[in-house]
Design a protein around this motif. Sequence first.
Motif, short mmCIF file in Angstrom:
data_model
loop_
_atom_site.label_atom_id
_atom_site.label_comp_id
_atom_site.label_asym_id
_atom_site.label_seq_id
_atom_site.Cartn_x
_atom_site.Cartn_y
_atom_site.Cartn_z
N TYR A 135 -64.57 -66.08 38.31
CA TYR A 135 -65.06 -66.76 37.65
C TYR A 135 -66.30 -66.91 37.09
CZ TYR A 135 -60.00 -69.26 36.87
OH TYR A 135 -59.29 -69.92 36.70
N LEU A 136 -66.92 -66.34 36.82
CA LEU A 136 -68.25 -65.75 36.66
C LEU A 136 -68.47 -66.82 36.03
CD1 LEU A 136 -67.68 -62.36 36.61
CD2 LEU A 136 -67.93 -63.09 38.44
N ASN A 137 -68.21 -67.41 35.13
CA ASN A 137 -69.07 -68.44 33.73
C ASN A 137 -68.96 -69.82 34.95
OD1 ASN A 137 -66.32 -68.68 33.83
ND2 ASN A 137 -66.37 -69.18 31.76
N GLN A 138 -69.19 -69.98 35.74
CA GLN A 138 -68.64 -70.80 37.02
C GLN A 138 -70.29 -70.49 37.15
OE1 GLN A 138 -66.07 -72.53 39.13
NE2 GLN A 138 -64.28 -71.67 37.66
N SER A 139 -70.95 -72.30 37.87
CA SER A 139 -72.32 -71.53 38.62
C SER A 139 -72.22 -72.43 40.34
CB SER A 139 -73.07 -72.12 38.45
OG SER A 139 -74.42 -71.70 38.52
N THR B 176 -72.08 -61.20 28.73
CA THR B 176 -73.45 -60.64 29.54
C THR B 176 -73.27 -60.72 29.95
OG1 THR B 176 -73.87 -62.12 27.16
CG2 THR B 176 -75.18 -62.12 28.99
N ILE B 177 -72.69 -61.93 31.07
CA ILE B 177 -72.67 -61.54 32.80
C ILE B 177 -72.62 -59.98 33.08
CG2 ILE B 177 -72.03 -61.97 34.97
CD1 ILE B 177 -71.32 -65.24 33.35
N LEU B 178 -71.63 -59.30 33.21
CA LEU B 178 -71.27 -58.17 33.07
C LEU B 178 -72.25 -57.14 32.80
CD1 LEU B 178 -67.48 -57.91 32.75
CD2 LEU B 178 -68.94 -57.98 34.69
N LYS B 179 -72.55 -57.43 31.73
CA LYS B 179 -73.65 -56.54 31.03
C LYS B 179 -74.97 -56.03 31.71
CE LYS B 179 -72.00 -55.88 25.74
NZ LYS B 179 -72.43 -56.78 25.19
N ASN B 180 -75.34 -57.67 32.51
CA ASN B 180 -76.62 -57.74 33.64
C ASN B 180 -76.05 -57.26 34.88
OD1 ASN B 180 -77.90 -59.44 31.16
ND2 ASN B 180 -77.58 -61.36 32.04
N HIS B 181 -74.86 -57.44 35.40
CA HIS B 181 -74.28 -56.80 36.87
C HIS B 181 -75.02 -55.15 36.69
CE1 HIS B 181 -72.52 -56.13 40.12
NE2 HIS B 181 -71.42 -55.66 38.98
N PHE B 182 -74.56 -54.94 35.26
CA PHE B 182 -74.48 -52.90 35.16
C PHE B 182 -75.60 -52.34 35.12
CE2 PHE B 182 -70.19 -53.85 33.70
CZ PHE B 182 -69.38 -53.45 34.81
N GLN B 183 -76.54 -53.58 33.98
CA GLN B 183 -78.46 -53.17 34.26
C GLN B 183 -78.51 -52.78 35.47
OE1 GLN B 183 -79.73 -52.19 31.46
NE2 GLN B 183 -81.20 -51.68 32.94
N GLU B 184 -78.17 -54.31 36.11
CA GLU B 184 -78.77 -54.06 37.56
C GLU B 184 -79.11 -53.19 38.73
OE1 GLU B 184 -78.45 -58.77 39.57
OE2 GLU B 184 -78.64 -59.32 37.17
#
Length: 127
Positions: free
Chosen positions: A60-64, A113-121
């Motif tokens: 549930y990556l879109n939760q904070s 978007t969260i996954l793309k940012n994760h892979f970029q990191e």
Amino acid sequence: MKFYVTIILIVCLFSCKKQYQYDDYDEDDFIEVQGIITSAVPDGDPFNNSSVKNIRYQYYLNQSPPLIGFENIDMFEAQRGYPLIVLVHKENPDISFYGRVGILDTLNTKVSTILKNHFQEMLNETK
């Protein structure tokens, strides 16, 4: 002496709760959600294969903050940072199980978007 043994037994009985497994449920009780492995370390048992690992993952990556799951599995390809598909109970999102390494075919924009940012990191860390 008997008193202490009795107290220890009572404490053990009440503190030990059953660890449910995926097989304890019906397959239709779960949905697939995207997750990321946050740690994958050998379980430390010298009698297990080296591929048996204690896995910690977020889903549930879109939760904070995202929810966190734990599992001890025999899976060589499980590595920190890998995307995975998590099986989450429909009625209780705190019940989850490691599904498989991979990315869901259907991701909403926010999770994508969260996954793309994760892979970029991850790429930036390797440079």
